[in-house]
Design an enzyme around this catalytic site. Structure first.
Site, PDB file in Angstrom:
ATOM      1  N   ASP A 205       0.862  -1.188   0.000  1.00  0.00           N
ATOM      2  CA  ASP A 205       0.000   0.000   0.000  1.00  0.00           C
ATOM      3  C   ASP A 205       0.899   1.239   0.000  1.00  0.00           C
ATOM      4  O   ASP A 205       2.122   1.108  -0.069  1.00  0.00           O
ATOM      5  CB  ASP A 205      -0.921  -0.007   1.234  1.00  0.00           C
ATOM      6  CG  ASP A 205      -0.169   0.223   2.540  1.00  0.00           C
ATOM      7  OD1 ASP A 205       1.084   0.285   2.525  1.00  0.00           O
ATOM      8  OD2 ASP A 205      -0.826   0.342   3.584  1.00  0.00           O
ATOM      9  N   ASP A 207       1.366   4.745   2.369  1.00  0.00           N
ATOM     10  CA  ASP A 207       0.941   5.380   3.615  1.00  0.00           C
ATOM     11  C   ASP A 207       1.281   6.865   3.588  1.00  0.00           C
ATOM     12  O   ASP A 207       2.429   7.231   3.314  1.00  0.00           O
ATOM     13  CB  ASP A 207       1.653   4.721   4.805  1.00  0.00           C
ATOM     14  CG  ASP A 207       1.493   3.205   4.793  1.00  0.00           C
ATOM     15  OD1 ASP A 207       0.430   2.726   5.182  1.00  0.00           O
ATOM     16  OD2 ASP A 207       2.451   2.511   4.374  1.00  0.00           O
ATOM     17  N   ASP A 300      -3.362   4.477   2.635  1.00  0.00           N
ATOM     18  CA  ASP A 300      -3.713   4.838   4.015  1.00  0.00           C
ATOM     19  C   ASP A 300      -3.436   6.323   4.195  1.00  0.00           C
ATOM     20  O   ASP A 300      -2.338   6.794   3.879  1.00  0.00           O
ATOM     21  CB  ASP A 300      -2.853   4.067   5.033  1.00  0.00           C
ATOM     22  CG  ASP A 300      -3.255   2.602   5.133  1.00  0.00           C
ATOM     23  OD1 ASP A 300      -4.367   2.255   4.701  1.00  0.00           O
ATOM     24  OD2 ASP A 300      -2.450   1.811   5.658  1.00  0.00           O
TER      25      ASP A 300
HETATM   26  P1  ATP Z   1       4.213  -2.452   3.037  1.00  0.00           P
HETATM   27  O1  ATP Z   1       5.204  -2.104   2.010  1.00  0.00           O
HETATM   28  O2  ATP Z   1       3.829  -3.889   3.006  1.00  0.00           O
HETATM   29  O3  ATP Z   1       3.022  -1.552   3.037  1.00  0.00           O
HETATM   30  P2  ATP Z   1       4.816  -1.123   5.499  1.00  0.00           P
HETATM   31  O4  ATP Z   1       5.989  -1.169   6.396  1.00  0.00           O
HETATM   32  O5  ATP Z   1       4.507   0.179   4.842  1.00  0.00           O
HETATM   33  O6  ATP Z   1       4.984  -2.267   4.431  1.00  0.00           O
HETATM   34  P3  ATP Z   1       2.158  -0.980   6.662  1.00  0.00           P
HETATM   35  O7  ATP Z   1       1.261  -2.104   7.083  1.00  0.00           O
HETATM   36  O8  ATP Z   1       1.667  -0.135   5.566  1.00  0.00           O
HETATM   37  O9  ATP Z   1       3.572  -1.640   6.346  1.00  0.00           O
HETATM   38  O10 ATP Z   1       2.396  -0.131   7.963  1.00  0.00           O
HETATM   39  C1  ATP Z   1       3.297   0.960   8.047  1.00  0.00           C
HETATM   40  C2  ATP Z   1       3.586   1.273   9.491  1.00  0.00           C
HETATM   41  O11 ATP Z   1       2.420   1.767  10.143  1.00  0.00           O
HETATM   42  C3  ATP Z   1       4.026   0.055  10.323  1.00  0.00           C
HETATM   43  O12 ATP Z   1       5.077   0.454  11.166  1.00  0.00           O
HETATM   44  C4  ATP Z   1       2.830  -0.326  11.147  1.00  0.00           C
HETATM   45  O13 ATP Z   1       3.204  -0.820  12.394  1.00  0.00           O
HETATM   46  C5  ATP Z   1       2.091   0.983  11.261  1.00  0.00           C
HETATM   47  N1  ATP Z   1       0.640   0.749  11.224  1.00  0.00           N
HETATM   48  C6  ATP Z   1      -0.035   0.096  10.264  1.00  0.00           C
HETATM   49  N2  ATP Z   1      -1.362   0.081  10.518  1.00  0.00           N
HETATM   50  C7  ATP Z   1      -1.526   0.757  11.679  1.00  0.00           C
HETATM   51  C8  ATP Z   1      -2.653   1.114  12.491  1.00  0.00           C
HETATM   52  N3  ATP Z   1      -3.905   0.771  12.140  1.00  0.00           N
HETATM   53  N4  ATP Z   1      -2.422   1.830  13.605  1.00  0.00           N
HETATM   54  C9  ATP Z   1      -1.173   2.176  13.961  1.00  0.00           C
HETATM   55  N5  ATP Z   1      -0.080   1.891  13.242  1.00  0.00           N
HETATM   56  C10 ATP Z   1      -0.239   1.190  12.128  1.00  0.00           C
HETATM   57 MN    MN Z   2       2.691   0.459   3.780  1.00  0.00          MN
HETATM   58 MN    MN Z   3      -0.440   0.807   5.548  1.00  0.00          MN
END
Ligand code: ATP
Ligand code: MN
Ligand code: MN
Length: 376
Positions: A205, A207, A300
């Site tokens: 995703d 963020d 997100d």
């Molecule tokens: P990817 O490339 O798979 O998206 P990512 O490291 O960006 O990997 P994410 O699941 O998008 O993973 O999450 C990004 C960060 O935000 C992580 O550190 C996670 O712990 C935190 N996070 C994700 N969802 C939530 C939430 N609902 N509330 C608080 N923190 C969150």
């Molecule tokens: Mn992510």
């Molecule tokens: Mn995310």
């Protein structure tokens, strides 16, 4: 001054926030197996064993050399018996029979498929598995199943969502997000967080953290942004969670706590300009209207008040393991409680303010770790 120090295993911290972990992993053979083991324990809701393998994976990702004999892991933290057994077998056999068993396990295979759908977690997978359902085809065929709005979107855009988001796609979406946010709040700060901020080339995703440095607060910003996207036909799915943050609320002690920011889990329609193949298409008689020229992308959006921005940025940049270790380190080594909103000093009984991530590390007596060194 820049001369490399000799590597001393016994000096490696058990906390990944005291290590610098880039994306150059020379122990992928081992960490892939550990992550499969961890995921299987996650599916079994065995958090202790799951974290044991995730911590071990994180230590080996940090090692500046590939492990070739058992002596190489001597003195390293987080190397329990279960972990050592897997390492030993990979050294001797080239692969782990336990990880292989997991990959062939019926329950693991089903959970892996189910959780690959947006909106489906371990709890839902468990329910479906108990009903005797095994594959995504089984789920789609069972018309009596009541899917949530999120899960329906997950199935509808499944192929797009399982294919990774590229850096180029992240940049394209970033432009859209910045433009839309600035239409309503010209001074707003929009930052890409998550894996892309850590330098990853792909993600599941994108963020975004949004804050307004000015005195003006706008609780409606997120609603205005998604409403405009709806009008423009860019919004395929959206679930806005309102903020539940209470003034001066104590930081959460839970290592994996969700935060209380206003946020939106969305699926955007990213239109990809078609390469001009008109000369081929006319000759082959392909109807251009039938060619899908967009991709569904998971986005997100998190809205943070300016005074909480640094904490939100640190939390949402991850990695998840890095964040867990920061909180664990804060509690056990500093008697402080850290979450995505604030840092509380339990001895002094005060909140420690921070305008940047550097200031949070300094409060915790930690050397600063750059985002691309947080790939723990
Ligand atoms: P990817 O490339 O798979 O998206 P990512 O490291 O960006 O990997 P994410 O699941 O998008 O993973 O999450 C990004 C960060 O935000 C992580 O550190 C996670 O712990 C935190 N996070 C994700 N969802 C939530 C939430 N609902 N509330 C608080 N923190 C969150
Ligand atoms: Mn992510
Ligand atoms: Mn995310």
């Amino acid at each position: 001054e820049s001369e490399a120090l000799p590597f001393v295993a016994s000096k490696v911290s058990q906390y990944s926030c005291q290590r610098k972990t880039t994306l150059n992993n020379c122990n992928k053979k081992f960490t892939d197996a550990f992550e499969i083991m961890a995921e299987n324990y996650e599916f079994k809701e065995n958090e202790i064993f799951c974290l044991e393998f995730l911590r071990a994976a994180s230590v080996l990702k940090f090692l500046p050399f590939p492990v070739i004999r058992m002596k190489d892991i001597q003195g390293l933290p987080c190397m329990g018996d279960r972990v050592r057994d897997v390492i030993e077998e990979i050294i001797e056999e080239g692969e782990s029979s336990r990880a292989k068993e997991v990959l062939n396990d019926e329950r693991y295979k089903s959970f892996k498929q189910f959780t690959s759908v947006f909106g489906v977690g371990v709890k839902t997978s468990e329910k479906w598995y108990r009903m005797g359902l095994r594959t995504l085809e089984d789920i789609k065929a069972d018309k009596s199943l009541k899917l949530s709005k999120m899960q329906k979107a997950g199935f509808l855009y499944y192929e797009d969502l399982v294919s990774c988001v590229s850096k180029a796609e992240a940049d394209a979406v970033s432009l859209i997000v910045r433009n839309t946010v600035c239409t309503f709040l010209p001074d707003a700060l929009v930052t890409i967080t998550g894996g892309f901020r850590r330098g990853k080339k792909t993600g599941h995703d994108i963020d975004f953290l949004i804050t307004n440095p000015g005195p003006r607060e706008d609780d409606d910003l997120l609603h205005k942004v998604v409403d405009l996207w709806k009008k423009q036909g860019l919004l395929l799915y959206c679930d806005i969670i309102e903020s539940t943050f209470l003034k001066e609320q104590m930081p959460s002690r839970k290592v994996d706590a969700m935060d209380s920011f206003q946020k939106c889990f969305a699926i955007l329609k990213l239109c990809q300009p078609r390469v001009d193949n008109s000369c081929y298409n006319t000759s082959k008689n392909i109807d251009m209207a039938e060619v899908k020229d967009w991709k569904a992308i998971r986005v997100d959006l998190i809205i943070a008040p300016f005074e909480q921005y640094a904490f939100a940025l640190l939390g949402w940049t991850g990695s998840r393991q890095f964040g867990r270790d920061l909180r664990r380190y804060a509690i056990h080594e500093k008697k402080m409680i850290l979450d995505n909103h604030a840092l509380y000093d339990r001895k002094k009984r005060i909140f420690l303010k921070a305008r940047s991530e550097e200031e949070i590390f300094a409060h915790l007596d930690l050397d600063y770790v750059e985002p691309w060194e947080r790939n723990a």
